[in-house]
Scaffold this motif. Structure first.
Motif, mmCIF file in Angstrom:
data_model
loop_
_atom_site.group_PDB
_atom_site.id
_atom_site.type_symbol
_atom_site.label_atom_id
_atom_site.label_comp_id
_atom_site.label_asym_id
_atom_site.label_seq_id
_atom_site.Cartn_x
_atom_site.Cartn_y
_atom_site.Cartn_z
ATOM 1 N N PHE A 1 0.873 -1.172 0.000
ATOM 2 C CA PHE A 1 0.000 0.000 0.000
ATOM 3 C C PHE A 1 0.910 1.221 0.000
ATOM 4 O O PHE A 1 1.757 1.363 0.880
ATOM 5 C CB PHE A 1 -0.898 0.028 1.241
ATOM 6 C CG PHE A 1 -1.957 -1.029 1.247
ATOM 7 C CD1 PHE A 1 -2.941 -1.053 0.267
ATOM 8 C CD2 PHE A 1 -1.981 -2.010 2.229
ATOM 9 C CE1 PHE A 1 -3.925 -2.034 0.265
ATOM 10 C CE2 PHE A 1 -2.963 -2.996 2.243
ATOM 11 C CZ PHE A 1 -3.943 -3.001 1.250
ATOM 12 N N GLN B 1 -14.490 -8.851 9.134
ATOM 13 C CA GLN B 1 -14.159 -8.358 10.479
ATOM 14 C C GLN B 1 -15.231 -7.360 10.950
ATOM 15 O O GLN B 1 -15.611 -7.363 12.103
ATOM 16 C CB GLN B 1 -12.772 -7.697 10.426
ATOM 17 C CG GLN B 1 -12.216 -7.331 11.777
ATOM 18 C CD GLN B 1 -10.725 -6.981 11.708
ATOM 19 O OE1 GLN B 1 -10.158 -6.789 10.626
ATOM 20 N NE2 GLN B 1 -10.105 -6.892 12.869
ATOM 21 N N SER C 1 -1.844 -6.841 15.230
ATOM 22 C CA SER C 1 -2.753 -5.905 14.573
ATOM 23 C C SER C 1 -1.985 -5.092 13.539
ATOM 24 O O SER C 1 -0.874 -4.630 13.795
ATOM 25 C CB SER C 1 -3.354 -4.983 15.633
ATOM 26 O OG SER C 1 -4.157 -4.027 15.014
ATOM 27 N N GLY C 2 -2.565 -4.946 12.357
ATOM 28 C CA GLY C 2 -1.952 -4.125 11.316
ATOM 29 C C GLY C 2 -0.907 -4.840 10.475
ATOM 30 O O GLY C 2 -0.314 -4.257 9.574
ATOM 31 N N ILE C 3 -0.695 -6.129 10.738
ATOM 32 C CA ILE C 3 0.354 -6.859 10.031
ATOM 33 C C ILE C 3 -0.090 -7.259 8.610
ATOM 34 O O ILE C 3 0.729 -7.519 7.736
ATOM 35 C CB ILE C 3 0.810 -8.099 10.854
ATOM 36 C CG1 ILE C 3 2.225 -8.526 10.502
ATOM 37 C CG2 ILE C 3 -0.136 -9.267 10.690
ATOM 38 C CD1 ILE C 3 3.284 -7.741 11.183
ATOM 39 N N GLY C 4 -1.415 -7.356 8.402
ATOM 40 C CA GLY C 4 -1.902 -7.675 7.053
ATOM 41 C C GLY C 4 -2.806 -8.891 6.953
ATOM 42 O O GLY C 4 -3.029 -9.410 5.854
ATOM 43 N N LYS C 5 -3.372 -9.324 8.052
ATOM 44 C CA LYS C 5 -4.210 -10.530 8.029
ATOM 45 C C LYS C 5 -5.483 -10.335 7.197
ATOM 46 O O LYS C 5 -5.845 -11.190 6.390
ATOM 47 C CB LYS C 5 -4.585 -10.948 9.469
ATOM 48 C CG LYS C 5 -3.381 -11.172 10.371
ATOM 49 C CD LYS C 5 -3.769 -11.543 11.781
ATOM 50 C CE LYS C 5 -4.578 -10.487 12.507
ATOM 51 N NZ LYS C 5 -3.860 -9.205 12.729
ATOM 52 N N SER C 6 -6.148 -9.197 7.391
ATOM 53 C CA SER C 6 -7.374 -8.947 6.612
ATOM 54 C C SER C 6 -7.038 -8.768 5.136
ATOM 55 O O SER C 6 -7.779 -9.240 4.258
ATOM 56 C CB SER C 6 -8.111 -7.706 7.133
ATOM 57 O OG SER C 6 -8.580 -7.918 8.442
ATOM 58 N N THR C 7 -5.919 -8.104 4.875
ATOM 59 C CA THR C 7 -5.477 -7.926 3.484
ATOM 60 C C THR C 7 -5.260 -9.287 2.821
ATOM 61 O O THR C 7 -5.707 -9.522 1.694
ATOM 62 C CB THR C 7 -4.159 -7.109 3.455
ATOM 63 O OG1 THR C 7 -4.370 -5.887 4.174
ATOM 64 C CG2 THR C 7 -3.718 -6.820 2.039
#
Ligand SMILES: Nc1ncnc2c1ncn2[C@@H]1O[C@H](COP(=O)(O)OP(=O)(O)OP(=O)(O)O)[C@@H](O)[C@H]1O
Ligand SMILES: [Mg+2]
Length: 227
Positions: A16, A95, A45-51
């Protein structure tokens, strides 16, 4: 025997970029999952799991790399074919569950089936069954905004399951639930895996849920490695 993996992600990279920063979320990441496997994705958190889940679910495209489903390159599909694939084969629990406000729990769960052009009678039966299974039998006619956060989460789970997908992608499916409801969702996921051979990838901070999966992975420096 056909040993083609159900899903295979090869050398996937995703960044990104904004004016001030460049975030490298995935860097040549690989992942392979067989039919009927269950996998937990853990990580900060913020590491990219949802991405990562969005890419596996074909909702987002990587900058490079490929995603194969039963040996077929998904990113070679046109938008319409890809949308059809997603509707039939993938169940997504987001999420932030993205239910349709103003519509009832039942209508929300019916929607994927209506989009797929299934007969109303068939899809009504499945939708009712799924709402019962997430213990919302008494909330069919409640509009989304009349449901608690945990109830909305369970409607989202029923909606993800109504098409009996090959792969369930669930992003923190029990993030808003209390112990009792978390336990019952955990049981439901395991039952679906055992009864139907449903392949499950779940992003979770819940150690109990992660431990129930066959495999645990984490994201580190853009790669997917055993947790
Ligand atoms: N569309 C976007 N544009 C720019 N940056 C993004 C975008 N989506 C996500 N990011 C950034 O990428 C990083 C990974 O986000 P992601 O949502 O995948 O994290 P996560 O591991 O799911 O976190 P959490 O556990 O908090 O849900 C975050 O730093 C986020 O700010
Ligand atoms: Mg996330």
């Amino acid at each position: 025997m056909d040993d083609t993996p159900l899903l295979e992600m090869n050398a996937v990279s995703k960044k990104f970029t904004s004016k001030s920063s460049e975030l490298e979320i995935l860097n040549q990441a690989d992942l392979c999952i067989n039919k009927g496997e269950t996998m937990a994705v853990v990580g900060a958190s913020g590491i990219g799991k949802s991405t990562l889940l969005n890419i596996i679910g074909t909702l987002d495209k990587p900058d490079s790399g490929s995603l194969m489903y039963k040996g077929q390159d998904l990113f070679s599909y046109g938008d319409e074919k890809l949308a059809g694939f997603r509707n039939r084969k993938i169940g997504f629990v987001f999420q932030f569950h993205y239910l349709l406000q103003g519509f009832t729990a039942f209508e929300n769960v019916l929607l994927p089936g209506l989009i797929a052009g299934k007969s109303k009678k068939t899809i009504e039966k499945y939708a009712a069954n799924m709402l019962e299974r997430v213990e919302l039998g008494s909330r069919f006619d409640h509009r989304v905004e009349e449901l608690s956060g945990g109830e909305q989460q369970r409607v989202a789970i029923a909606r993800a399951l109504v098409m009996n997908p090959d792969i369930l992608l669930a992003d923190e499916p029990t993030g808003n639930l209390d112990q009792k409801n978390s336990d019952s969702v955990h049981r439901l996921l395991l039952d679906l895996n055992q009864e139907l051979g449903m392949t499950i990838i779940v992003v979770t901070h819940n150690a109990k849920l992660a431990d129930m999966m066959n495999r645990k992975v984490t994201l580190k420096e853009g790669r997917i490695i055993p947790a």
